[in-house]
Scaffold this motif. Sequence first.
Motif, PDB file in Angstrom:
ATOM      1  N   PRO A  17       3.877 -27.565  -9.273  1.00 15.10           N
ATOM      2  CA  PRO A  17       2.481 -27.582  -8.463  1.00 15.10           C
ATOM      3  C   PRO A  17       1.488 -27.857  -9.321  1.00 15.10           C
ATOM      4  CG  PRO A  17       4.062 -25.865  -7.964  1.00 15.10           C
ATOM      5  CD  PRO A  17       4.449 -26.408  -9.139  1.00 15.10           C
ATOM      6  N   VAL A  18       0.549 -28.717  -9.021  1.00 11.49           N
ATOM      7  CA  VAL A  18      -0.804 -29.109  -9.785  1.00 11.49           C
ATOM      8  C   VAL A  18      -2.025 -28.636  -8.724  1.00 11.49           C
ATOM      9  CG1 VAL A  18      -2.076 -30.538 -11.009  1.00 11.49           C
ATOM     10  CG2 VAL A  18       0.417 -30.644 -11.238  1.00 11.49           C
ATOM     11  N   VAL A  19      -2.724 -27.877  -9.019  1.00  9.13           N
ATOM     12  CA  VAL A  19      -3.857 -27.570  -8.305  1.00  9.13           C
ATOM     13  C   VAL A  19      -5.177 -28.092  -9.399  1.00  9.13           C
ATOM     14  CG1 VAL A  19      -5.500 -25.733  -7.152  1.00  9.13           C
ATOM     15  CG2 VAL A  19      -3.173 -25.701  -7.231  1.00  9.13           C
ATOM     16  N   ILE A  20      -6.055 -29.133  -8.635  1.00 11.81           N
ATOM     17  CA  ILE A  20      -7.365 -29.250  -9.379  1.00 11.81           C
ATOM     18  C   ILE A  20      -8.450 -28.499  -8.777  1.00 11.81           C
ATOM     19  CG2 ILE A  20      -8.861 -31.087  -9.628  1.00 11.81           C
ATOM     20  CD1 ILE A  20      -6.307 -31.925 -11.121  1.00 11.81           C
ATOM     21  N   MET A  21      -8.861 -27.910  -9.956  1.00 17.34           N
ATOM     22  CA  MET A  21     -10.233 -26.998  -9.494  1.00 17.34           C
ATOM     23  C   MET A  21     -11.384 -27.848 -10.191  1.00 17.34           C
ATOM     24  SD  MET A  21      -9.167 -23.299  -9.504  1.00 17.34           S
ATOM     25  CE  MET A  21     -10.581 -23.046  -8.333  1.00 17.34           C
ATOM     26  N   SER A  22     -12.415 -28.507  -9.437  1.00 20.15           N
ATOM     27  CA  SER A  22     -13.390 -29.176 -10.001  1.00 20.15           C
ATOM     28  C   SER A  22     -14.892 -29.043  -9.326  1.00 20.15           C
ATOM     29  CB  SER A  22     -13.194 -30.760  -9.509  1.00 20.15           C
ATOM     30  OG  SER A  22     -14.267 -31.519  -9.982  1.00 20.15           O
ATOM     31  N   SER A  23     -15.725 -29.061  -9.778  1.00 22.73           N
ATOM     32  CA  SER A  23     -17.099 -28.850  -9.162  1.00 22.73           C
ATOM     33  C   SER A  23     -17.500 -30.286  -8.349  1.00 22.73           C
ATOM     34  CB  SER A  23     -18.109 -28.866 -10.276  1.00 22.73           C
ATOM     35  OG  SER A  23     -18.401 -29.635 -10.981  1.00 22.73           O
ATOM     36  N   SER A  24     -16.471 -31.462  -8.555  1.00 21.41           N
ATOM     37  CA  SER A  24     -17.083 -32.647  -7.688  1.00 21.41           C
ATOM     38  C   SER A  24     -16.163 -32.464  -6.410  1.00 21.41           C
ATOM     39  CB  SER A  24     -16.151 -33.676  -8.821  1.00 21.41           C
ATOM     40  OG  SER A  24     -16.549 -34.947  -7.802  1.00 21.41           O
ATOM     41  N   SER A  25     -17.182 -33.202  -5.512  1.00 17.83           N
ATOM     42  CA  SER A  25     -16.602 -33.440  -4.124  1.00 17.83           C
ATOM     43  C   SER A  25     -16.607 -34.579  -3.943  1.00 17.83           C
ATOM     44  CB  SER A  25     -17.524 -32.522  -3.276  1.00 17.83           C
ATOM     45  OG  SER A  25     -18.679 -32.803  -3.217  1.00 17.83           O
ATOM     46  N   GLU A  26     -16.718 -35.583  -4.787  1.00 17.29           N
ATOM     47  CA  GLU A  26     -16.875 -37.019  -4.483  1.00 17.29           C
ATOM     48  C   GLU A  26     -15.420 -37.553  -4.118  1.00 17.29           C
ATOM     49  OE1 GLU A  26     -19.388 -39.102  -5.224  1.00 17.29           O
ATOM     50  OE2 GLU A  26     -20.522 -37.250  -5.716  1.00 17.29           O
ATOM     51  N   GLU A  27     -15.594 -38.279  -3.084  1.00 15.38           N
ATOM     52  CA  GLU A  27     -14.458 -38.813  -2.267  1.00 15.38           C
ATOM     53  C   GLU A  27     -13.700 -39.564  -3.385  1.00 15.38           C
ATOM     54  OE1 GLU A  27     -11.981 -39.142   0.930  1.00 15.38           O
ATOM     55  OE2 GLU A  27     -13.727 -38.118   0.877  1.00 15.38           O
ATOM     56  N   SER A  28     -13.961 -40.349  -4.086  1.00 16.29           N
ATOM     57  CA  SER A  28     -13.349 -41.168  -5.120  1.00 16.29           C
ATOM     58  C   SER A  28     -12.379 -40.345  -6.149  1.00 16.29           C
ATOM     59  CB  SER A  28     -14.185 -42.054  -5.948  1.00 16.29           C
ATOM     60  OG  SER A  28     -15.120 -41.182  -6.851  1.00 16.29           O
ATOM     61  N   ASP A  29     -13.026 -38.940  -6.576  1.00 21.63           N
ATOM     62  CA  ASP A  29     -12.307 -38.144  -7.195  1.00 21.63           C
ATOM     63  C   ASP A  29     -11.168 -37.466  -6.482  1.00 21.63           C
ATOM     64  OD1 ASP A  29     -13.981 -38.531  -9.494  1.00 21.63           O
ATOM     65  OD2 ASP A  29     -15.375 -36.633  -9.060  1.00 21.63           O
ATOM     66  N   VAL A  58      -6.603 -18.952  -3.669  1.00 22.26           N
ATOM     67  CA  VAL A  58      -5.739 -19.792  -4.247  1.00 22.26           C
ATOM     68  C   VAL A  58      -4.403 -19.104  -4.624  1.00 22.26           C
ATOM     69  CG1 VAL A  58      -5.408 -21.725  -5.957  1.00 22.26           C
ATOM     70  CG2 VAL A  58      -7.543 -21.781  -4.578  1.00 22.26           C
ATOM     71  N   ALA A  59      -4.617 -18.141  -5.599  1.00 18.55           N
ATOM     72  CA  ALA A  59      -3.583 -17.603  -6.185  1.00 18.55           C
ATOM     73  C   ALA A  59      -2.647 -16.823  -5.208  1.00 18.55           C
ATOM     74  CB  ALA A  59      -4.022 -16.323  -7.178  1.00 18.55           C
ATOM     75  N   ILE A  60      -3.174 -16.315  -3.957  1.00 20.65           N
ATOM     76  CA  ILE A  60      -2.498 -15.614  -2.941  1.00 20.65           C
ATOM     77  C   ILE A  60      -1.613 -16.905  -2.405  1.00 20.65           C
ATOM     78  CG2 ILE A  60      -2.819 -14.939  -0.645  1.00 20.65           C
ATOM     79  CD1 ILE A  60      -4.980 -13.027  -1.709  1.00 20.65           C
ATOM     80  N   TYR A  61      -2.131 -18.104  -2.134  1.00 20.81           N
ATOM     81  CA  TYR A  61      -1.381 -18.898  -1.613  1.00 20.81           C
ATOM     82  C   TYR A  61      -0.430 -19.222  -2.397  1.00 20.81           C
ATOM     83  CZ  TYR A  61      -0.032 -23.446   0.214  1.00 20.81           C
ATOM     84  OH  TYR A  61       0.668 -24.578   0.828  1.00 20.81           O
ATOM     85  N   TRP A  62      -0.576 -20.032  -3.468  1.00 16.04           N
ATOM     86  CA  TRP A  62       0.618 -20.390  -4.513  1.00 16.04           C
ATOM     87  C   TRP A  62       1.292 -19.166  -4.886  1.00 16.04           C
ATOM     88  CZ3 TRP A  62       1.187 -25.252  -4.488  1.00 16.04           C
ATOM     89  CH2 TRP A  62       0.517 -26.165  -3.805  1.00 16.04           C
ATOM     90  N   MET A  63       1.167 -18.090  -4.882  1.00 23.72           N
ATOM     91  CA  MET A  63       2.061 -17.095  -5.571  1.00 23.72           C
ATOM     92  C   MET A  63       2.827 -16.496  -4.377  1.00 23.72           C
ATOM     93  SD  MET A  63       1.808 -17.592  -8.532  1.00 23.72           S
ATOM     94  CE  MET A  63       2.440 -16.296  -9.624  1.00 23.72           C
ATOM     95  N   THR A  64       2.321 -16.556  -3.324  1.00 20.74           N
ATOM     96  CA  THR A  64       2.896 -15.652  -2.160  1.00 20.74           C
ATOM     97  C   THR A  64       3.334 -16.422  -0.712  1.00 20.74           C
ATOM     98  OG1 THR A  64       0.964 -14.881  -0.934  1.00 20.74           O
ATOM     99  CG2 THR A  64       1.569 -13.531  -2.978  1.00 20.74           C
ATOM    100  N   ILE A  65       2.540 -17.482  -0.548  1.00 25.21           N
ATOM    101  CA  ILE A  65       2.859 -18.048   0.834  1.00 25.21           C
ATOM    102  C   ILE A  65       3.559 -19.436   0.477  1.00 25.21           C
ATOM    103  CG2 ILE A  65       1.613 -19.283   2.587  1.00 25.21           C
ATOM    104  CD1 ILE A  65      -0.692 -17.169   2.208  1.00 25.21           C
ATOM    105  N   ASN A  66       3.296 -20.324  -0.523  1.00 26.83           N
ATOM    106  CA  ASN A  66       3.818 -21.647  -0.727  1.00 26.83           C
ATOM    107  C   ASN A  66       5.347 -21.213  -1.186  1.00 26.83           C
ATOM    108  OD1 ASN A  66       3.308 -24.402  -1.191  1.00 26.83           O
ATOM    109  ND2 ASN A  66       3.978 -23.888  -3.156  1.00 26.83           N
ATOM    110  N   TYR A  67       6.041 -22.291  -0.589  1.00 30.48           N
ATOM    111  CA  TYR A  67       7.670 -22.634  -0.980  1.00 30.48           C
ATOM    112  C   TYR A  67       7.495 -23.618  -1.984  1.00 30.48           C
ATOM    113  CZ  TYR A  67      10.675 -20.036   1.956  1.00 30.48           C
ATOM    114  OH  TYR A  67      11.422 -18.776   2.634  1.00 30.48           O
TER     115      TYR A  67
END
Length: 74
Positions: A17-29, A58-67
Amino acid sequence: MEVLQAIRQNSTTQYLPVVIMSSSSEESDLTACYNLGVNSYVVKSLDFQRFHETIRQVAIYWMTINYPVSVLIP
């Protein structure tokens, strides 16, 4: 994005699983990352308290909710 591409091209890490954390909200990114197979794209806040809360959620989701896919692949 280069690291994401390398992760997806390697058979050992392609399902990681890869989560990108960025300050960019550009649609192209966002589009580029999802096209490369990112699992989630999070726009981080420059405000420390909001950033901290985002990390917590994010940690709660990926560590406890996501399969994770490793559970589904024999």
